[in-house]
Motif scaffolding. Structure first.
Motif, PDB file in Angstrom:
ATOM      1  N   GLU A   1       0.825  -1.210   0.000  1.00 41.09           N
ATOM      2  CA  GLU A   1       0.000   0.000   0.000  1.00 41.09           C
ATOM      3  C   GLU A   1       0.864   1.266   0.000  1.00 41.09           C
ATOM      4  N   ALA A   2       1.941   1.217   0.751  1.00 40.67           N
ATOM      5  CA  ALA A   2       2.772   2.421   0.906  1.00 40.67           C
ATOM      6  C   ALA A   2       3.711   2.617  -0.282  1.00 40.67           C
ATOM      7  N   GLY A   3       4.201   1.526  -0.863  1.00 41.67           N
ATOM      8  CA  GLY A   3       5.172   1.626  -1.949  1.00 41.67           C
ATOM      9  C   GLY A   3       6.591   1.667  -1.421  1.00 41.67           C
ATOM     10  N   GLU A   4       7.537   1.415  -2.324  1.00 41.50           N
ATOM     11  CA  GLU A   4       8.931   1.269  -1.936  1.00 41.50           C
ATOM     12  C   GLU A   4       9.510   2.560  -1.347  1.00 41.50           C
ATOM     13  N   LEU A   5       9.216   3.700  -1.993  1.00 41.30           N
ATOM     14  CA  LEU A   5       9.846   4.947  -1.539  1.00 41.30           C
ATOM     15  C   LEU A   5       9.423   5.297  -0.119  1.00 41.30           C
ATOM     16  N   THR A   6       8.122   5.127   0.155  1.00 42.69           N
ATOM     17  CA  THR A   6       7.623   5.416   1.506  1.00 42.69           C
ATOM     18  C   THR A   6       8.228   4.458   2.516  1.00 42.69           C
ATOM     19  N   ALA A   7       8.342   3.174   2.117  1.00 40.85           N
ATOM     20  CA  ALA A   7       8.923   2.182   3.025  1.00 40.85           C
ATOM     21  C   ALA A   7      10.375   2.540   3.332  1.00 40.85           C
ATOM     22  N   LEU A   8      11.133   2.885   2.290  1.00 43.48           N
ATOM     23  CA  LEU A   8      12.538   3.245   2.518  1.00 43.48           C
ATOM     24  C   LEU A   8      12.644   4.505   3.382  1.00 43.48           C
ATOM     25  N   ALA A   9      11.751   5.447   3.152  1.00 46.02           N
ATOM     26  CA  ALA A   9      11.784   6.692   3.938  1.00 46.02           C
ATOM     27  C   ALA A   9      11.487   6.416   5.409  1.00 46.02           C
ATOM     28  N   ALA A  10      10.743   5.329   5.683  1.00 51.11           N
ATOM     29  CA  ALA A  10      10.461   4.971   7.072  1.00 51.11           C
ATOM     30  C   ALA A  10      11.658   4.274   7.712  1.00 51.11           C
ATOM     31  N   ILE A  11      12.397   3.515   6.911  1.00 47.55           N
ATOM     32  CA  ILE A  11      13.510   2.726   7.448  1.00 47.55           C
ATOM     33  C   ILE A  11      14.766   3.575   7.658  1.00 47.55           C
ATOM     34  N   LEU A  12      15.147   4.313   6.624  1.00 45.78           N
ATOM     35  CA  LEU A  12      16.494   4.905   6.589  1.00 45.78           C
ATOM     36  C   LEU A  12      16.818   5.786   7.808  1.00 45.78           C
ATOM     37  N   PRO A  13      15.884   6.650   8.258  1.00 45.80           N
ATOM     38  CA  PRO A  13      16.251   7.500   9.401  1.00 45.80           C
ATOM     39  C   PRO A  13      16.467   6.713  10.690  1.00 45.80           C
ATOM     40  N   ARG A  14      15.998   5.461  10.726  1.00 44.33           N
ATOM     41  CA  ARG A  14      16.158   4.653  11.941  1.00 44.33           C
ATOM     42  C   ARG A  14      17.507   3.942  12.001  1.00 44.33           C
ATOM     43  N   LEU A  15      18.239   3.958  10.917  1.00 46.10           N
ATOM     44  CA  LEU A  15      19.485   3.194  10.865  1.00 46.10           C
ATOM     45  C   LEU A  15      20.654   4.040  11.359  1.00 46.10           C
ATOM     46  N   PRO A  16      21.556   3.428  12.123  1.00 47.94           N
ATOM     47  CA  PRO A  16      22.693   4.184  12.643  1.00 47.94           C
ATOM     48  C   PRO A  16      23.767   4.352  11.559  1.00 47.94           C
ATOM     49  N   ALA A  17      24.528   5.432  11.662  1.00 50.60           N
ATOM     50  CA  ALA A  17      25.644   5.673  10.741  1.00 50.60           C
ATOM     51  C   ALA A  17      26.925   5.100  11.334  1.00 50.60           C
ATOM     52  N   SER A  18      27.724   4.475  10.496  1.00 49.62           N
ATOM     53  CA  SER A  18      29.033   4.001  10.926  1.00 49.62           C
ATOM     54  C   SER A  18      29.949   5.190  11.191  1.00 49.62           C
ATOM     55  N   SER A  19      30.802   5.044  12.205  1.00 47.04           N
ATOM     56  CA  SER A  19      31.782   6.107  12.446  1.00 47.04           C
ATOM     57  C   SER A  19      32.807   6.173  11.310  1.00 47.04           C
ATOM     58  N   LEU A  20      32.826   5.134  10.453  1.00 50.09           N
ATOM     59  CA  LEU A  20      33.737   5.137   9.300  1.00 50.09           C
ATOM     60  C   LEU A  20      33.008   5.496   8.003  1.00 50.09           C
ATOM     61  N   ARG A  21      31.760   5.953   8.112  1.00 49.88           N
ATOM     62  CA  ARG A  21      31.007   6.323   6.900  1.00 49.88           C
ATOM     63  C   ARG A  21      31.679   7.501   6.187  1.00 49.88           C
ATOM     64  N   LEU A  22      31.924   7.319   4.893  1.00 49.21           N
ATOM     65  CA  LEU A  22      32.361   8.439   4.068  1.00 49.21           C
ATOM     66  C   LEU A  22      31.227   8.883   3.159  1.00 49.21           C
ATOM     67  N   LEU A  23      30.415   7.915   2.699  1.00 47.67           N
ATOM     68  CA  LEU A  23      29.230   8.221   1.908  1.00 47.67           C
ATOM     69  C   LEU A  23      28.198   7.155   2.247  1.00 47.67           C
ATOM     70  N   GLY A  24      27.050   7.578   2.775  1.00 47.98           N
ATOM     71  CA  GLY A  24      26.043   6.638   3.253  1.00 47.98           C
ATOM     72  C   GLY A  24      25.062   6.223   2.181  1.00 47.98           C
ATOM     73  N   PRO A  25      23.919   5.641   2.601  1.00 46.46           N
ATOM     74  CA  PRO A  25      22.930   5.147   1.646  1.00 46.46           C
ATOM     75  C   PRO A  25      22.386   6.279   0.771  1.00 46.46           C
ATOM     76  N   GLY A  26      21.886   5.911  -0.424  1.00 45.35           N
ATOM     77  CA  GLY A  26      21.225   6.893  -1.273  1.00 45.35           C
ATOM     78  C   GLY A  26      21.817   7.012  -2.658  1.00 45.35           C
ATOM     79  N   ASP A  27      23.015   6.487  -2.851  1.00 46.92           N
ATOM     80  CA  ASP A  27      23.612   6.514  -4.188  1.00 46.92           C
ATOM     81  C   ASP A  27      23.712   5.067  -4.690  1.00 46.92           C
ATOM     82  N   ASP A  28      24.413   4.833  -5.811  1.00 48.03           N
ATOM     83  CA  ASP A  28      24.542   3.460  -6.291  1.00 48.03           C
ATOM     84  C   ASP A  28      25.288   2.589  -5.292  1.00 48.03           C
ATOM     85  N   ALA A  29      26.155   3.197  -4.491  1.00 47.32           N
ATOM     86  CA  ALA A  29      26.937   2.450  -3.510  1.00 47.32           C
ATOM     87  C   ALA A  29      27.359   3.397  -2.402  1.00 47.32           C
ATOM     88  N   ALA A  30      27.758   2.824  -1.283  1.00 46.37           N
ATOM     89  CA  ALA A  30      28.286   3.594  -0.165  1.00 46.37           C
ATOM     90  C   ALA A  30      29.812   3.554  -0.210  1.00 46.37           C
TER      91      ALA A  30
END
Lengths: 320, 320
Positions: free
Chosen positions: B12-41
């Motif tokens: 019912e919600a669709g992929e974009l809404t589902a991802l928008a619900a998940i992503l803010p809940r995920l923690p960032a690695s202290s070694l993150r240089l580029l996080g989710p949202g592009d073809d790769a991290a």
């Protein structure tokens, strides 16, 4: 496809025998420090950073056993993941592959998946290897790859870097994967190669149909082109998976610009799954080999064709 | 468990809404240089190498919605993967998570999985984050994680390094996860906490039962112990997942030695899924905090108890 049936099955052979059949077929990464067999593998990161991406193929939504052989599944799983790595301007270095399969799957099908993974790595990204993974049980064949790449000292090429005045260019023969899908829907098969009954076609069409089936079932993205684009100073890049116009809209949204297509995009705006690279270059740059201009980056938002806005409805796996 | 039902669903919600619900809940690695949202991290590799492992949880063989909440699934998926990284003596740094779920799964269940992933990272491996993944459709809930770690300049601790004369030691309370499984089979549940009808037990048993359910559904491997073992010069290590005796047999086979257990192993030789660490140390080493001696490395092959050979039948997911 016959290769999905037969014996012994994974359930008959057991996990250890199945793994023993798969592992020798997998290529080693040139950056392998410790390969499969322990709790984890160890891979070198010469750049001091590594690029990571993950993509899945689930039986039903993402592939059909009637259309794809195990080899095709392994090949495509590798290809789509390697293309995502290259779309960052990175050289693909390694894969980790998790498979979940039914107990009645033949061990030979796992071997076919491994062969497809190996040959895709060898053909598309020599030096890239499979450094680990997981084998689990599932009622549907599920294949998940995580792929790694090395940036070789370059900045990653993101979606957000397109600037007004940039040239928009693509690689590859757009639309072939979509045509391959249409052939499959009409009953064509890749192996053994056959066209739909009653399809009265000449030799040229047969040859093209086979290439289109290959583009759909065993895509061969030109990863070297993507790396050359990064070296040439590409400002943004992605691999075209969901459709040219739709993916262009992602660059437009991330960069805060509009992508305006010219004649080169007519007829292929909906082309999906080609895993060609959509790239923007600064004005005046000599396009690397393999790239053709298809538009320009202009002020505004969204995507247009000769200035006329296009509606780009997203492809949604949960609503398709 | 109720948290698996409700609306809106992913379909019912669709992929974009589902991802928008998940992503803010995920923690960032202290070694993150580029996080989710592009073809790769892009993740930093301060050591110049990175450790990689992958483990899957498929609905049915690996977990049941009646026993595990979405939160439990996310927590355990993170925990088992982080334990594999730590078993190499590496510090866990990042996860990539591929989920494949039915269209009728509530978006709130995806949020629960994300919450479990985040809280497991925060509790077990602070600084470890989720740096990308994939969301696909499948008739069964399927969760695959790939985990990364940094060796901080140390050699990886392999299974093959045990030497005759070494001390065999473990961390953790062995057998608790197996007891938790037995409680679940008898009808106990973690949340809301309940014991089987007719189970006439006192408060001490209730408290222990809850800990045993937690050990099964939300394991909390002491990753710092594994890293301390590597610093202290452990010669081999693995995380106990399939059973103490069986996993000891893997060290024995890889190292070309026999593992001889003493009294400490009696009663827990079959203990599985504790994700405690089984480790060998050179003789004379002071065992790091949290490790208890349970045997020694001797000449021979396989596993024994007070010198009497044990048969260690492998657990096989395809034959279980």
């Amino acid at each position: 496809v016959d290769a999905w049936t037969g014996s012994p099955t994974v359930g008959e052979a057991g996990e250890l025998t199945a793994l023993a059949a798969i592992l020798p077929r997998l290529p080693a990464s040139s950056l392998r420090l410790l390969g499969p067999g322990d709790d984890a593998a160890v891979i070198a990161a010469p750049d001091g950073r590594y690029v990571v991406t993950s993509d899945s193929m689930v039986e039903g939504p993402d592939f059909l056993r009637a259309w794809s052989s195990p080899y095709d599944l392994g090949w495509k799983l590798a290809a789509v993941n390697l293309a995502d790595v290259a779309a960052m301007g990175a050289r693909p270095t390694a894969l980790v592959v998790a498979l979940a399969v039914p107990r009645d799957l033949p061990v030979a099908a796992l071997e076919g998946i491994a062969d497809g993974l190996r040959e895709a790595c060898e053909a598309l990204a020599p030096g890239c290897g499979v450094e680990g993974g997981d084998l689990a049980e599932s009622p549907v064949v599920t294949a998940v790859a995580t792929a790694f790449g090395d940036l070789e000292g370059r900045d990653p090429v993101r979606r957000s870097g397109a600037r007004i005045g940039d040239i928009v260019a693509t690689t590859g023969a757009l639309g072939w994967a979509t045509q391959g899908w249409r052939w499959l829907e009409r009953g064509a098969r890749l192996e053994p190669f056959s066209l739909p009954e009653g399809a009265d076609v000449g030799e040229a069409t047969r040859v093209r149909a086979r290439s289109q089936l290959l583009a759909q079932l065993r895509p061969s993205p030109k990863l070297g082109h993507a790396i050359a684009a990064a070296v040439a100073g590409a400002t943004s890049m992605l691999d075209i998976s969901d459709g040219l116009a739709l993916d262009a809209g992602r660059i437009a949204a991330a960069s805060g610009v509009r992508i305006d297509f010219g004649d080169g995009a007519v007829g292929v705006l909906d082309a999906a799954e080609d895993h060609a690279f959509l790239t923007t270059f600064p004005p005046g740059v000599t396009l690397p080999d393999g790239f053709s201009p298809i538009g320009s980056v202009v002020e505004g938002s969204g995507v247009s064709l000769h200035g006329e806005p296009l509606e780009t409805l997203g492809w949604d796996p949960f609503r398709a």
